[in-house]
Design a protein around this motif. Structure first.
Motif, PDB file in Angstrom:
ATOM      1  N   UNK A  20       0.810  -1.217   0.000  1.00  0.00           N
ATOM      2  CA  UNK A  20       0.000   0.000   0.000  1.00  0.00           C
ATOM      3  C   UNK A  20       0.849   1.275   0.000  1.00  0.00           C
ATOM      4  N   UNK A  21       2.144   1.108   0.147  1.00  0.00           N
ATOM      5  CA  UNK A  21       3.011   2.286   0.145  1.00  0.00           C
ATOM      6  C   UNK A  21       3.221   2.794  -1.287  1.00  0.00           C
ATOM      7  N   UNK A  22       3.840   3.952  -1.410  1.00  0.00           N
ATOM      8  CA  UNK A  22       4.153   4.520  -2.722  1.00  0.00           C
ATOM      9  C   UNK A  22       5.068   3.572  -3.494  1.00  0.00           C
ATOM     10  N   UNK A  23       4.833   3.439  -4.805  1.00  0.00           N
ATOM     11  CA  UNK A  23       5.578   2.498  -5.645  1.00  0.00           C
ATOM     12  C   UNK A  23       7.070   2.764  -5.700  1.00  0.00           C
ATOM     13  N   UNK A  24       7.788   1.727  -6.154  1.00  0.00           N
ATOM     14  CA  UNK A  24       9.236   1.853  -6.287  1.00  0.00           C
ATOM     15  C   UNK A  24      10.009   1.148  -5.188  1.00  0.00           C
ATOM     16  N   UNK A  25       9.291   0.316  -4.408  1.00  0.00           N
ATOM     17  CA  UNK A  25       9.952  -0.436  -3.332  1.00  0.00           C
ATOM     18  C   UNK A  25       9.700  -1.932  -3.523  1.00  0.00           C
ATOM     19  N   UNK A  26      10.428  -2.752  -2.752  1.00  0.00           N
ATOM     20  CA  UNK A  26      10.286  -4.195  -2.857  1.00  0.00           C
ATOM     21  C   UNK A  26       9.222  -4.724  -1.905  1.00  0.00           C
ATOM     22  N   UNK A  27       8.560  -5.797  -2.318  1.00  0.00           N
ATOM     23  CA  UNK A  27       7.669  -6.564  -1.434  1.00  0.00           C
ATOM     24  C   UNK A  27       8.179  -7.992  -1.492  1.00  0.00           C
ATOM     25  N   UNK A  28       8.781  -8.443  -0.406  1.00  0.00           N
ATOM     26  CA  UNK A  28       9.391  -9.768  -0.370  1.00  0.00           C
ATOM     27  C   UNK A  28       8.739 -10.595   0.728  1.00  0.00           C
ATOM     28  N   UNK A  29       8.240 -11.769   0.361  1.00  0.00           N
ATOM     29  CA  UNK A  29       7.574 -12.609   1.354  1.00  0.00           C
ATOM     30  C   UNK A  29       8.028 -14.050   1.215  1.00  0.00           C
ATOM     31  N   UNK A  30       7.718 -14.835   2.228  1.00  0.00           N
ATOM     32  CA  UNK A  30       8.091 -16.250   2.240  1.00  0.00           C
ATOM     33  C   UNK A  30       6.923 -17.090   1.755  1.00  0.00           C
ATOM     34  N   UNK A  31       7.196 -17.971   0.812  1.00  0.00           N
ATOM     35  CA  UNK A  31       6.142 -18.804   0.241  1.00  0.00           C
ATOM     36  C   UNK A  31       6.397 -20.273   0.587  1.00  0.00           C
ATOM     37  N   UNK A  34       7.906  -6.083  -7.140  1.00  0.00           N
ATOM     38  CA  UNK A  34       8.073  -4.638  -7.269  1.00  0.00           C
ATOM     39  C   UNK A  34       6.726  -3.992  -6.953  1.00  0.00           C
ATOM     40  N   UNK A  35       6.686  -3.128  -5.946  1.00  0.00           N
ATOM     41  CA  UNK A  35       5.461  -2.405  -5.610  1.00  0.00           C
ATOM     42  C   UNK A  35       5.321  -1.219  -6.559  1.00  0.00           C
ATOM     43  N   UNK A  36       4.110  -1.046  -7.120  1.00  0.00           N
ATOM     44  CA  UNK A  36       3.895   0.067  -8.052  1.00  0.00           C
ATOM     45  C   UNK A  36       2.655   0.872  -7.674  1.00  0.00           C
ATOM     46  N   UNK A  37       2.510   2.030  -8.351  1.00  0.00           N
ATOM     47  CA  UNK A  37       1.353   2.878  -8.124  1.00  0.00           C
ATOM     48  C   UNK A  37       1.561   3.841  -6.970  1.00  0.00           C
ATOM     49  N   UNK A  38       0.657   4.845  -6.868  1.00  0.00           N
ATOM     50  CA  UNK A  38       0.744   5.804  -5.763  1.00  0.00           C
ATOM     51  C   UNK A  38       0.377   5.150  -4.431  1.00  0.00           C
ATOM     52  N   UNK A  39       0.528   5.897  -3.357  1.00  0.00           N
ATOM     53  CA  UNK A  39       0.180   5.413  -2.024  1.00  0.00           C
ATOM     54  C   UNK A  39      -1.258   4.885  -2.003  1.00  0.00           C
ATOM     55  N   UNK A  40      -1.482   3.808  -1.263  1.00  0.00           N
ATOM     56  CA  UNK A  40      -2.791   3.186  -1.104  1.00  0.00           C
ATOM     57  C   UNK A  40      -3.292   2.467  -2.350  1.00  0.00           C
ATOM     58  N   UNK A  41      -2.474   2.384  -3.381  1.00  0.00           N
ATOM     59  CA  UNK A  41      -2.783   1.598  -4.571  1.00  0.00           C
ATOM     60  C   UNK A  41      -1.918   0.345  -4.469  1.00  0.00           C
ATOM     61  N   UNK A  42      -2.532  -0.780  -4.052  1.00  0.00           N
ATOM     62  CA  UNK A  42      -1.753  -1.959  -3.650  1.00  0.00           C
ATOM     63  C   UNK A  42      -1.403  -2.874  -4.824  1.00  0.00           C
ATOM     64  N   UNK A  43      -0.741  -2.318  -5.806  1.00  0.00           N
ATOM     65  CA  UNK A  43      -0.321  -3.111  -6.959  1.00  0.00           C
ATOM     66  C   UNK A  43       1.091  -3.639  -6.756  1.00  0.00           C
ATOM     67  N   UNK A  44       1.359  -4.826  -7.326  1.00  0.00           N
ATOM     68  CA  UNK A  44       2.712  -5.382  -7.238  1.00  0.00           C
ATOM     69  C   UNK A  44       2.991  -6.268  -8.439  1.00  0.00           C
ATOM     70  N   UNK A  45       4.281  -6.431  -8.717  1.00  0.00           N
ATOM     71  CA  UNK A  45       4.702  -7.261  -9.851  1.00  0.00           C
ATOM     72  C   UNK A  45       5.705  -8.295  -9.368  1.00  0.00           C
ATOM     73  N   UNK A  46       5.350  -9.565  -9.543  1.00  0.00           N
ATOM     74  CA  UNK A  46       6.253 -10.654  -9.167  1.00  0.00           C
ATOM     75  C   UNK A  46       7.292 -10.846 -10.268  1.00  0.00           C
TER      76      UNK A  46
END
Length: 212
Positions: free
Chosen positions: A75-86, A95-107
């Motif tokens: 949900x943060x501003x885009x341009x940061x990493x989202x790394x989780x354990x699967x 890769x987190x994208x979009x403005x703040x509160x836009x919860x888009x991501x690219x694996x």
DNA sequence: GCGACGATTCGCT
DNA sequence: GCGAATCGTCGCG
């Protein structure tokens, strides 16, 4: 051996578009760079991605804008990493994208190693280079990416993980298809949001998925 | 607390 | 092709 001077750090503005599917496509041919303490830096070309578009996408961890401790970085501003354990075993890099509160991501699902080859083989304990980064869990292991780098700023030259593009633009042969491993996602499962450079021998398995 | 399960990978059949 | 590995997250009580 390629030099980092031949590449440009991708700017913050690139990540701020609300069109996560378009960004996922655009990331193909760009370069993931990791500089992990105590190890040689690694550079690898992105050859496969998948877009996850909350709130309507049932495949997304942030479906219906569900905000939890884990998904909060999406949900943060885009341009940061989202790394989780699967599966309790494998790290996944997004890769987190979009403005703040836009919860888009690219694996990022697959990359082609460019530099740091020996380090990549060593981390993966594999001699066959084409089997080192052809999967989302594999490439994290190969490049030294783990959850301690969650929420890293990808456009900051001081970050351990960054994304670059070549100064000279390239044309890629891109194919789209349904995403992998989201049978639970109902009607979202068949959205063609997996993108690959078709001619690359470094893309992941499976070649095709079928959710019926 | 507890139980179910996952944006996967690997090895063996 | 199939099953195990392995643990954090989440929803429910």
């Amino acid at each position: 051996m390629q030099k980092l001077e031949d590449f440009d750090l991708v700017e913050k503005a690139f990540y701020l578009s609300t069109d996560v599917v378009d960004i996922a496509r655009s990331l193909l041919g760009m370069y993931l760079y990791t500089s992990i303490l105590g190890a040689p830096p690694c550079l690898a070309k992105i050859v496969e991605t998948e877009a996850y578009r909350a709130p309507d996408d049932k495949g997304s961890h942030a479906y219906q804008n569900k905000k939890t401790k884990r998904t909060e970085v999406m949900f943060r501003t885009g341009g940061i990493s989202y790394i989780y354990l699967c599966y309790g075993i494998h790290e996944m890099f997004n890769v987190v994208t979009g403005p703040k509160d836009c919860a888009h991501a690219i694996l990022i699902r697959a990359v082609e190693p460019v530099t740091g080859i020996e380090e990549i083989k060593k981390r993966r304990k594999k001699e066959n280079l084409s089997d080192c980064c052809n999967g989302p869990g594999k490439l994290c292991a190969a490049l030294g990416i783990d959850r301690s780098f969650n929420a890293s700023t990808l456009y900051d030259p001081a970050s351990n993980i960054r994304i670059y593009r070549k100064n000279t633009p390239i044309i890629n042969d891109i194919i789209s298809s349904p995403r992998v491993g989201i049978a639970y996602a109902g009607e979202s499962a068949n959205l063609p949001w997996r993108f690959r450079i078709e001619s690359s021998p470094f893309t992941s398995k499976p070649d095709e998925v079928n959710y019926g």
